[in-house]
Scaffold this motif. Structure first.
Motif, PDB file in Angstrom:
ATOM      1  N   PRO A  50      30.094  87.804 -45.225  1.00 44.77           N
ATOM      2  CA  PRO A  50      28.619  87.803 -45.224  1.00 44.77           C
ATOM      3  C   PRO A  50      28.007  86.779 -44.278  1.00 44.77           C
ATOM      4  N   TYR A  51      28.806  85.759 -43.896  1.00 41.52           N
ATOM      5  CA  TYR A  51      28.257  84.680 -43.077  1.00 41.52           C
ATOM      6  C   TYR A  51      28.566  84.846 -41.591  1.00 41.52           C
ATOM      7  N   ILE A  52      29.634  85.567 -41.268  1.00 40.05           N
ATOM      8  CA  ILE A  52      30.009  85.688 -39.857  1.00 40.05           C
ATOM      9  C   ILE A  52      29.695  87.053 -39.265  1.00 40.05           C
ATOM     10  N   ALA A  53      29.405  88.040 -40.100  1.00 40.00           N
ATOM     11  CA  ALA A  53      29.055  89.363 -39.572  1.00 40.00           C
ATOM     12  C   ALA A  53      27.697  89.282 -38.879  1.00 40.00           C
ATOM     13  N   PRO A  54      27.579  89.812 -37.656  1.00 38.22           N
ATOM     14  CA  PRO A  54      26.305  89.702 -36.928  1.00 38.22           C
ATOM     15  C   PRO A  54      25.189  90.543 -37.514  1.00 38.22           C
ATOM     16  N   HIS A  55      25.533  91.617 -38.261  1.00 34.78           N
ATOM     17  CA  HIS A  55      24.519  92.505 -38.830  1.00 34.78           C
ATOM     18  C   HIS A  55      24.954  92.963 -40.214  1.00 34.78           C
ATOM     19  N   ASP A  56      24.032  93.549 -40.921  1.00 32.98           N
ATOM     20  CA  ASP A  56      24.341  94.221 -42.172  1.00 32.98           C
ATOM     21  C   ASP A  56      25.097  95.507 -41.831  1.00 32.98           C
ATOM     22  N   PRO A  57      26.338  95.685 -42.330  1.00 35.87           N
ATOM     23  CA  PRO A  57      27.116  96.862 -41.940  1.00 35.87           C
ATOM     24  C   PRO A  57      26.533  98.181 -42.419  1.00 35.87           C
TER      25      PRO A  57
ATOM     26  N   VAL B  94      36.805  86.517 -46.543  1.00 35.27           N
ATOM     27  CA  VAL B  94      36.068  85.630 -47.448  1.00 35.27           C
ATOM     28  C   VAL B  94      34.687  85.303 -46.896  1.00 35.27           C
ATOM     29  N   LEU B  95      34.600  85.076 -45.594  1.00 33.34           N
ATOM     30  CA  LEU B  95      33.348  84.642 -44.970  1.00 33.34           C
ATOM     31  C   LEU B  95      32.569  85.793 -44.353  1.00 33.34           C
TER      32      LEU B  95
END
Length: 277
Positions: A32-39, A29-30
């Motif tokens: 977009p907010y917890i990923a360190p980079h754009d995958p 759910v989160l």
């Protein structure tokens, strides 16, 4: 009029599995907010773990940790989506067959027997090989094929519940069959549905990962299985890049084990309650 005769007891044994699965749900759910980079953003390829890229980068330069975090969305959505579809179908067919009995039971169980004879995994592989693979397609196929065993379980339970006094009293009062099924029968069947639902989620996640690893998944969907597939086919295994293939494998293992453990504990508690009663 309703009577809940089988409310499962809460136990601290459920907490570890529930916390693990809830963690993965929150991660999805989160994302977009917890990923360190754009995958999908590209950096230098084949980087090892570092402060900037905790799990390194893959052959395309994508941050692997970010891929895993976003991959939870695909893997969990396939598992939950397949389980919801199969549970709805199995519950409707099983409850209808068990409650109405007679020719309705014979017809619905005949259809169930036909679906039970279908080799599910080979059929999913064949369909995925000939059609354009996508998470939605895989979810629909598995959801439409994996309901027969639940239908039989629900039917057996409904056959028991429909003969109980409170259901008979509801008929005498004049409640409709639909009302009785929804308010009296199904609430006393939930405890046999939930363990099967959890096992279906786990099975669907394993199936999606297997299909992706075989190259039958959507290459644009960053699922855990597809990450392992890319690691295998693009040198991750050969060169010992453990940070590429081990983390998604651990995620699949932990999520499946958490679901299976909760399902087994629910079934064990049901058996214990039945014996003591």
């Amino acid at each position: 009029m309703s009577c809940n005769i089988s409310a499962p007891k809460r136990s601290p044994r459920y907490i570890p599995g529930a916390l693990i699965f809830l963690t993965f749900l929150l991660m999805a759910v989160l994302a977009p907010y917890i990923a360190p980079h754009d995958p999908w953003k590209r950096y230098e390829p084949y980087l090892g773990p570092s402060w900037i890229h905790p799990l390194g980068t893959n052959d395309m330069g994508n941050d692997i940790l970010s891929e895993i975090i976003f991959g939870s969305r695909v893997s969990l959505s396939v598992g939950l989506g397949s389980a919801i579809i199969s549970t709805l179908i199995g519950t409707i067919i099983g409850a209808s067959a068990g409650y109405f009995r007679g020719w309705v039971d014979d017809m619905l169980m005949g259809i169930t027997d036909i679906f039970l004879m279908i080799p599910q995994i080979p059929l999913v592989i064949v369909v995925a090989a000939f059609l354009k693979p996508s998470p939605i397609m895989i979810t629909l196929i598995m959801g439409l094929l994996w309901w027969p065993s639940l239908a039989r379980i629900v039917r057996s339970r409904v056959l028991q519940v429909r003969e109980m006094a409170f259901v008979g009293a509801a008929r005498v009062i004049g409640f409709s069959d639909r009302h009785i099924i929804l308010t009296d029968v199904l609430p006393n069947t939930i405890h046999v549905i939930m363990p099967k639902f959890m096992l279906t989620v786990a099975s669907a996640m394993i199936a999606e990962a297997s299909l992706s690893f075989l190259g039958l998944g959507d290459p644009n969907a960053k699922s855990w299985g597809m990450i392992i597939n890319f690691a295998f086919s693009r040198g991750g295994f050969l060169n010992g890049y453990w940070w590429w293939y081990m983390p998604p494998g651990i995620c699949i293992t932990l999520s499946v084990l958490s679901l299976v453990s909760m399902s087994l504990l629910l079934e064990r508690d049901q058996v214990s309650e039945h014996v003591t009663s």
